[in-house]
Scaffold this motif. Sequence first.
Motif, short mmCIF file in Angstrom:
data_model
loop_
_atom_site.label_atom_id
_atom_site.label_comp_id
_atom_site.label_asym_id
_atom_site.label_seq_id
_atom_site.Cartn_x
_atom_site.Cartn_y
_atom_site.Cartn_z
N THR A 57 0.84 -1.19 0.00
CA THR A 57 0.00 0.00 0.00
C THR A 57 0.88 1.24 0.00
O THR A 57 2.08 1.17 0.24
CB THR A 57 -0.89 0.02 1.24
OG1 THR A 57 -0.06 -0.17 2.39
CG2 THR A 57 -1.93 -1.08 1.19
N ARG A 58 0.29 2.34 -0.28
CA ARG A 58 0.90 3.66 -0.17
C ARG A 58 2.11 3.83 -1.11
O ARG A 58 2.92 4.72 -0.92
CB ARG A 58 1.35 3.94 1.27
CG ARG A 58 0.18 4.05 2.26
CD ARG A 58 0.71 4.40 3.63
NE ARG A 58 1.54 3.32 4.17
CZ ARG A 58 2.71 3.50 4.75
NH1 ARG A 58 3.22 4.70 4.87
NH2 ARG A 58 3.39 2.48 5.23
N ALA A 59 2.27 2.95 -2.08
CA ALA A 59 3.37 3.13 -3.01
C ALA A 59 2.99 2.56 -4.36
O ALA A 59 2.62 1.39 -4.45
CB ALA A 59 4.63 2.45 -2.50
N ALA A 60 3.05 3.41 -5.37
CA ALA A 60 2.75 2.93 -6.71
C ALA A 60 3.45 3.82 -7.72
O ALA A 60 3.69 5.00 -7.45
CB ALA A 60 1.24 2.96 -6.94
N PRO A 61 3.85 3.25 -8.88
CA PRO A 61 4.50 4.07 -9.89
C PRO A 61 3.51 5.09 -10.45
O PRO A 61 2.33 4.78 -10.61
CB PRO A 61 4.91 3.06 -10.95
CG PRO A 61 4.00 1.89 -10.75
CD PRO A 61 3.65 1.87 -9.30
N VAL A 62 4.02 6.27 -10.72
CA VAL A 62 3.15 7.33 -11.23
C VAL A 62 2.89 7.09 -12.70
O VAL A 62 3.82 6.84 -13.48
CB VAL A 62 3.84 8.70 -11.03
CG1 VAL A 62 2.90 9.82 -11.52
CG2 VAL A 62 4.18 8.91 -9.57
N GLY A 63 1.63 7.16 -13.08
CA GLY A 63 1.25 7.09 -14.49
C GLY A 63 1.56 5.75 -15.13
O GLY A 63 1.91 5.68 -16.29
N HIS A 64 1.45 4.69 -14.37
CA HIS A 64 1.70 3.38 -14.96
C HIS A 64 0.61 2.43 -14.48
O HIS A 64 0.25 2.43 -13.31
CB HIS A 64 3.06 2.85 -14.54
CG HIS A 64 3.44 1.55 -15.19
ND1 HIS A 64 4.06 1.50 -16.42
CD2 HIS A 64 3.27 0.27 -14.80
CE1 HIS A 64 4.26 0.22 -16.75
NE2 HIS A 64 3.79 -0.54 -15.78
#
Lengths: 301, 349
Positions: free
Chosen positions: B261-268
């Motif tokens: 949670t709380r972490a994901a690649p931007v715009g992917h």
Amino acid sequence: MADVTDTTAIATSTTRRRKRIKWETVGDHVVLILGALLMLVPVYMVFATSSHDAITVHREGLQFLFGDQFSENYNAALFEYGGFTDSVNGITMLTNSLILGLGFAIGKIIVGMMAAYAIVYFRLKFATFAFWIIFTTLLLPLEVRILPSYEVIQSMGLANTYTGLIVPLIASATATFFFRQFFRSVPEELIEAARIDGAGPFKFFIDILVPLSRTMIAAMFIIMFVFGWNQYLWPTLITTDESLFTLVRGIRQIIQAYADGSTTPEYGEAAALAIIAMVPPVLIVIFFQNWFVKGLTESDK
Amino acid sequence: MAKVTLDRVRKVYPNGFEALYPCSFDIPDGELIVLVGPSGCGKSTLLRMIAGLEEITEGELSIGDRVVNDIDPANRNIAMVFQNYALYPHMTVANNMGYGLRNRGLPKSEIAAKVREAGEMLNLTELLDRRPSQLSGGQRQRVAMGRAIVRSPDLFLFDEPLSNLDAKLRNQMRVEIRALQRRLKTTSVYVTHDQVEAMTMADRIIVLNAGRIEQMGSPAEIYGAPASTFVASFMGAPPMNLLKGTVNGSGVLLDGGPTITRAAPVGHTGPVTVGIRPEDIELSDDGDLPFDVDIVEELGANRLMHGHLGGQPFSVSVNKDMHAATGQIKLALKPAAVHFFDTEEGRRL
């Protein structure tokens, strides 16, 4: 009671062990001794015979014991002028043989090393092909090409010269082959280090490759010296001038007197000359043997 | 001392094998640059092209202001230290070091002075009359260094110089070479397959893989922000954990269960590879990632726990003070320590 029988058993077994002969070892030694005798007895017999006068030898054959003509025979063999023209003595022949042996050995090493250097280190188009061509000449001994060789040397006016004796036999497939194998085992990085150090092909050869090949050169030197020393056919063909005779020919010359029928051949003297002819190669082998073994076996540089 | 410039340098072997795809970079004056990569990645080929031992198929190489493509190794004013030292076995240490100078035609007294000076710098003074065969591995390595130093070259080239030494000596020589290079301020190119050497010695690292430059940067950049999954797994021991997953809103659903949670690649969107360094993980009872520990490796200063996270292999490195045992524990992640890579291309997102 049990103790007593035990100790006797041990006692007998120790005595038996002390007396036991290892028949395998005895067998090994018998074979070795026989082999050694097979090699040494003929040489000893020639040596013993060389101390008798010609008549004794002619009458009784080869001798097992030493006679009293030792110094006379060796003196005659070395210093008495003989031959058809009375222009050659043992010392001359010894010198000729040495020149031939050294010329052979040194010439073959130089030519062999240079050929191997070209084959191993330069990007020649037909290097491998050239190498195999050189290698197959091993299958063609001197005797096969003796007439054309003689023809060429004769027409160049080199008959009865040291050049004519040595040069035609100098190209050596054996030396080329051994040096090639050796050069190929020299680490690649050494060549690269030398290139960065500014050593061109010539400097690399002289400064690095030749000193590295010391042991190999020594091994080749022995083989080639003995080979040259023992040459018989070629010198017989190319030299008619007796002052160019080699020891190996000289021995035959003495025996040949018999064929001429006039006198008893100087058997003692011939035997003495044979012994003299044996000494230099033996000395060379003894002197170089450490290097010789190293040159043929050492793999790490 | 000189700057080195490579402009679209390429190497294709006669059999058509492309050992090095066109690559360009500069090495500023005085910098030590490390080429690192697995065997066959082209790092040695690149070094040998700079040395002039290998021909450059295409592109332009300059050392200082000179284009050196067609200049002989001897005239490039470089010095190279080889993996097997490549000392001349029949020459004394002094002659080994002075051979290059002798070929340049320097007077004997000058050569002797330079050799003595280099000998002092490397603690070889007592060994100058010995032969390489009478020296230990470390001493031979020093002589090889000495041979490089006496020529006062524009550029040092090191071809895996420490790989033949034992671990202890390697650490020691690593520091020595680094200190020496700092002192002489000579531009250097250092090839190694050992990522520890690369990290500790380099001003800048170039990571090579299959003939291409994967990433170029300072050791901290390479370690902190690897440009691809290859760099991520190659640099660092133990390597970075790489987990497959799918982007799911503001988090990532890992294959096999747990969600970050709380972490994901931007715009992917879609599949993604998550990279986490083993030491960037905290053990926490409140954590949301269940980690099955199979094996604990005791390293003294720290412990390595190997196991599975949702079925995918995973490792965690913990401080020696932390309790470590097999069985299931809970992990907590710092969002900043999570790296994302494109699953297909391996490139950093």
